[in-house]
Design an enzyme around this catalytic site. Sequence first.
Site, PDB file in Angstrom:
ATOM      1  N   ASP A   1      36.618  49.751  40.885  1.00  0.00           N
ATOM      2  CA  ASP A   1      36.010  48.847  39.911  1.00  0.00           C
ATOM      3  C   ASP A   1      35.509  47.555  40.548  1.00  0.00           C
ATOM      4  O   ASP A   1      34.419  47.096  40.291  1.00  0.00           O
ATOM      5  CB  ASP A   1      36.976  48.548  38.752  1.00  0.00           C
ATOM      6  CG  ASP A   1      38.369  48.118  39.224  1.00  0.00           C
ATOM      7  OD1 ASP A   1      38.586  47.986  40.446  1.00  0.00           O
ATOM      8  OD2 ASP A   1      39.251  47.922  38.365  1.00  0.00           O
TER       9      ASP A   1
ATOM     10  N   ASP B   1      37.848  42.696  45.645  1.00  0.00           N
ATOM     11  CA  ASP B   1      38.373  41.336  45.562  1.00  0.00           C
ATOM     12  C   ASP B   1      38.729  40.885  46.981  1.00  0.00           C
ATOM     13  O   ASP B   1      37.877  40.367  47.691  1.00  0.00           O
ATOM     14  CB  ASP B   1      39.575  41.352  44.598  1.00  0.00           C
ATOM     15  CG  ASP B   1      40.120  39.968  44.312  1.00  0.00           C
ATOM     16  OD1 ASP B   1      39.400  38.986  44.533  1.00  0.00           O
ATOM     17  OD2 ASP B   1      41.275  39.863  43.857  1.00  0.00           O
TER      18      ASP B   1
ATOM     19  N   GLY C   1      39.466  43.027  49.273  1.00  0.00           N
ATOM     20  CA  GLY C   1      39.002  44.118  50.125  1.00  0.00           C
ATOM     21  C   GLY C   1      40.140  44.973  50.656  1.00  0.00           C
ATOM     22  O   GLY C   1      39.910  45.985  51.324  1.00  0.00           O
TER      23      GLY C   1
ATOM     24  N   THR D   1      42.375  46.948  49.043  1.00  0.00           N
ATOM     25  CA  THR D   1      42.421  48.298  48.477  1.00  0.00           C
ATOM     26  C   THR D   1      41.371  49.211  49.114  1.00  0.00           C
ATOM     27  O   THR D   1      41.693  50.296  49.606  1.00  0.00           O
ATOM     28  CB  THR D   1      42.188  48.242  46.948  1.00  0.00           C
ATOM     29  OG1 THR D   1      43.122  47.318  46.377  1.00  0.00           O
ATOM     30  CG2 THR D   1      42.355  49.604  46.308  1.00  0.00           C
ATOM     31  N   LEU D   2      40.127  48.752  49.100  1.00  0.00           N
ATOM     32  CA  LEU D   2      39.041  49.609  49.566  1.00  0.00           C
ATOM     33  C   LEU D   2      39.125  49.883  51.071  1.00  0.00           C
ATOM     34  O   LEU D   2      38.909  51.016  51.507  1.00  0.00           O
ATOM     35  CB  LEU D   2      37.699  48.968  49.211  1.00  0.00           C
ATOM     36  CG  LEU D   2      36.565  49.947  48.973  1.00  0.00           C
ATOM     37  CD1 LEU D   2      36.844  50.855  47.788  1.00  0.00           C
ATOM     38  CD2 LEU D   2      35.248  49.234  48.788  1.00  0.00           C
TER      39      LEU D   2
ATOM     40  N   LYS E   1      33.667  40.238  44.019  1.00  0.00           N
ATOM     41  CA  LYS E   1      33.942  38.821  43.765  1.00  0.00           C
ATOM     42  C   LYS E   1      33.590  38.017  45.007  1.00  0.00           C
ATOM     43  O   LYS E   1      34.083  38.310  46.091  1.00  0.00           O
ATOM     44  CB  LYS E   1      35.429  38.651  43.463  1.00  0.00           C
ATOM     45  CG  LYS E   1      35.696  38.246  42.037  1.00  0.00           C
ATOM     46  CD  LYS E   1      37.146  37.891  41.861  1.00  0.00           C
ATOM     47  CE  LYS E   1      37.695  38.603  40.640  1.00  0.00           C
ATOM     48  NZ  LYS E   1      39.079  38.219  40.370  1.00  0.00           N
TER      49      LYS E   1
ATOM     50  N   ASP F   1      41.262  45.603  33.725  1.00  0.00           N
ATOM     51  CA  ASP F   1      42.306  45.237  32.773  1.00  0.00           C
ATOM     52  C   ASP F   1      42.960  43.900  33.080  1.00  0.00           C
ATOM     53  O   ASP F   1      42.857  43.374  34.187  1.00  0.00           O
ATOM     54  CB  ASP F   1      43.409  46.290  32.805  1.00  0.00           C
ATOM     55  CG  ASP F   1      44.262  46.159  34.070  1.00  0.00           C
ATOM     56  OD1 ASP F   1      43.688  46.209  35.172  1.00  0.00           O
ATOM     57  OD2 ASP F   1      45.489  45.961  33.952  1.00  0.00           O
TER      58      ASP F   1
ATOM     59  N   ARG G   1      40.557  47.425  28.910  1.00  0.00           N
ATOM     60  CA  ARG G   1      39.767  48.379  29.711  1.00  0.00           C
ATOM     61  C   ARG G   1      38.623  48.994  28.912  1.00  0.00           C
ATOM     62  O   ARG G   1      37.616  49.413  29.465  1.00  0.00           O
ATOM     63  CB  ARG G   1      40.659  49.518  30.219  1.00  0.00           C
ATOM     64  CG  ARG G   1      41.711  49.098  31.224  1.00  0.00           C
ATOM     65  CD  ARG G   1      42.292  50.338  31.893  1.00  0.00           C
ATOM     66  NE  ARG G   1      43.557  50.087  32.564  1.00  0.00           N
ATOM     67  CZ  ARG G   1      43.674  49.600  33.791  1.00  0.00           C
ATOM     68  NH1 ARG G   1      42.589  49.297  34.478  1.00  0.00           N
ATOM     69  NH2 ARG G   1      44.853  49.414  34.330  1.00  0.00           N
TER      70      ARG G   1
HETATM   71  P1  IMP Z   1      41.598  43.988  46.368  1.00  0.00           P
HETATM   72  O1  IMP Z   1      42.492  44.991  47.005  1.00  0.00           O
HETATM   73  O2  IMP Z   1      42.103  42.581  46.514  1.00  0.00           O
HETATM   74  O3  IMP Z   1      40.147  44.102  46.748  1.00  0.00           O
HETATM   75  O4  IMP Z   1      41.722  44.196  44.826  1.00  0.00           O
HETATM   76  C1  IMP Z   1      41.105  45.162  44.160  1.00  0.00           C
HETATM   77  C2  IMP Z   1      41.886  45.507  42.919  1.00  0.00           C
HETATM   78  O5  IMP Z   1      42.439  44.335  42.265  1.00  0.00           O
HETATM   79  C3  IMP Z   1      40.951  46.127  41.941  1.00  0.00           C
HETATM   80  O6  IMP Z   1      40.988  47.528  42.072  1.00  0.00           O
HETATM   81  C4  IMP Z   1      41.483  45.647  40.609  1.00  0.00           C
HETATM   82  O7  IMP Z   1      42.411  46.589  40.124  1.00  0.00           O
HETATM   83  C5  IMP Z   1      42.207  44.364  40.881  1.00  0.00           C
HETATM   84  N1  IMP Z   1      41.419  43.172  40.486  1.00  0.00           N
HETATM   85  C6  IMP Z   1      40.907  42.233  41.311  1.00  0.00           C
HETATM   86  N2  IMP Z   1      40.251  41.285  40.629  1.00  0.00           N
HETATM   87  C7  IMP Z   1      40.335  41.624  39.325  1.00  0.00           C
HETATM   88  C8  IMP Z   1      39.833  41.031  38.098  1.00  0.00           C
HETATM   89  O8  IMP Z   1      39.141  39.980  38.055  1.00  0.00           O
HETATM   90  N3  IMP Z   1      40.130  41.688  36.951  1.00  0.00           N
HETATM   91  C9  IMP Z   1      40.861  42.826  36.926  1.00  0.00           C
HETATM   92  N4  IMP Z   1      41.331  43.432  38.035  1.00  0.00           N
HETATM   93  C10 IMP Z   1      41.080  42.824  39.226  1.00  0.00           C
HETATM   94 MG    MG Z   2      42.171  48.731  40.668  1.00  0.00          MG
END
Ligand code: IMP
Ligand code: MG
Length: 168
Positions: free
Chosen positions: A94, A97, A99, A101-102, A125, A153, A159
């Site tokens: 989705d 943020d 990075g 997770t990806l 973001k 969410d 959602r």
């Molecule tokens: P990352 O691993 O920091 O890139 O975070 C990614 C995950 O954080 C996404 O898959 C979302 O589940 C969650 N996330 C990050 N920012 C938001 C937001 O603004 N709203 C809801 N979920 C978020």
């Molecule tokens: Mg997520």
Amino acid sequence: MKILIDEGTIKKRVAEIAKLVALEFNGQPITVVGVLTGCLIFVADLVRQLDIPVRICFVRASSYRGETTVPGDLNIDASMLPDIHDRNILLVDDILDSGHTLSKLKKYLGEKGCRSIRTAVLLRKLGRQEHPIEPDYCGFEIPDKFVVGYGLDYNDEYRNLPYIGELN
Ligand code: IMP
Ligand code: MG
């Protein structure tokens, strides 16, 4: 709730992304790997616009970052993942943020022997990224606000909103 990206704008952009993906893969089959649960609506809309053979599966990923800015370990549940050996993967989340997770999931799937791996996120973001990863497909770049809707969410709520809204 302030609407950041409305339903029609999302729909148009998802169709554009589907066109670009189909163009890149040029009729070759792909396996879409969605990151639960936030990918739900994006994957559902994207695959219905894809004019190439598609398999769909999911992984779950959760990080334990809590309130700190220290990136915790990513917990990957791949129990729903089929054999992806020699497959072209499109990893779909989705939002990008930090990075974390990806980038971790991309590495994980790459080690499973897939033929190729591309990444798609609906949102990115700005000013938040800590892990070097460039998504191959990105719907919209957004400011550093907490957003919900279209799969995203807050405490598992919102959602189902058809738009991306800014939670206040
Ligand atoms: P990352 O691993 O920091 O890139 O975070 C990614 C995950 O954080 C996404 O898959 C979302 O589940 C969650 N996330 C990050 N920012 C938001 C937001 O603004 N709203 C809801 N979920 C978020
Ligand atoms: Mg997520």
